[in-house]
Write a protein that holds these residues in place. Structure first.
Motif, PDB file in Angstrom:
ATOM      1  N   THR A  49       0.838  -1.198   0.000  1.00  0.00           N
ATOM      2  CA  THR A  49       0.000   0.000   0.000  1.00  0.00           C
ATOM      3  C   THR A  49       0.870   1.243   0.000  1.00  0.00           C
ATOM      4  O   THR A  49       2.068   1.187   0.281  1.00  0.00           O
ATOM      5  N   GLU A  55      -8.093   3.798   4.441  1.00  0.00           N
ATOM      6  CA  GLU A  55      -8.095   3.428   3.023  1.00  0.00           C
ATOM      7  C   GLU A  55      -7.816   4.607   2.090  1.00  0.00           C
ATOM      8  O   GLU A  55      -8.174   4.586   0.923  1.00  0.00           O
ATOM      9  N   CYS A  57      -4.654   7.254   0.786  1.00  0.00           N
ATOM     10  CA  CYS A  57      -3.226   7.539   0.771  1.00  0.00           C
ATOM     11  C   CYS A  57      -2.967   8.892   1.411  1.00  0.00           C
ATOM     12  O   CYS A  57      -3.705   9.850   1.168  1.00  0.00           O
ATOM     13  N   HIS A  87      -5.593   2.386  -2.601  1.00  0.00           N
ATOM     14  CA  HIS A  87      -4.456   2.504  -1.686  1.00  0.00           C
ATOM     15  C   HIS A  87      -3.426   1.383  -1.885  1.00  0.00           C
ATOM     16  O   HIS A  87      -2.375   1.398  -1.265  1.00  0.00           O
ATOM     17  N   PHE A  88      -3.694   0.428  -2.776  1.00  0.00           N
ATOM     18  CA  PHE A  88      -2.699  -0.587  -3.118  1.00  0.00           C
ATOM     19  C   PHE A  88      -1.856  -0.073  -4.279  1.00  0.00           C
ATOM     20  O   PHE A  88      -2.359   0.197  -5.361  1.00  0.00           O
TER      21      PHE A  88
END
Length: 129
Positions: A49, A55, A57, A87-88
């Motif tokens: 992430t 969730e 950034c 967020h990944f």
């Protein structure tokens, strides 16, 4: 309050399934105690992430980066969703591999290295002032 030297790295580890389930409970503590990086297992893939809170950034250093490092069992979990949450930053459930981490007082550099050809698939650096 936390009495942690600002140049010490805070890196907890644990089971990814439990961590994701408890994330909302743990997240405020991870931010409060300035955790830099969380290493998780259980799912047999590599997932990273951005620094993330709720969730979303956030700025580097404001929240931990979460990395699932289960690539050694890659063939057991080829079930990541094709569209990952925003967020990944990087996910890979198709290759066996390992993590390489280099740490100094002011930087932490981590790589996901593929067993297929030794190539680096993901690479990031965290820094401290």
């Amino acid at each position: 309050s936390a009495d942690i030297d600002s140049t010490n790295w805070a890196i907890p580890d644990g089971d990814q399934t439990v961590a994701w389930a408890l994330r909302r409970s743990l997240e405020s503590l991870l931010v409060k105690y300035a955790v830099d990086l969380c290493l998780w297992g259980h799912h047999h893939s590599y997932q990273r992430t951005c620094p993330v809170v709720d969730e979303t950034c956030v700025a580097s250093g404001a929240a931990p980066v979460h990395v699932v490092i289960g690539m050694a069992g890659q063939g057991l979990s080829q079930n990541l969703l094709p569209l990952q949450p925003k967020h990944f930053v990087y996910t890979n459930d198709q290759e066996y591999g390992y993590s390489r981490i280099q740490v100094t007082r002011t930087s932490l550099h981590m790589q996901f290295v593929s067993d297929v050809d030794g190539g680096v698939r993901d690479d990031f650096t965290l820094t401290k002032a």
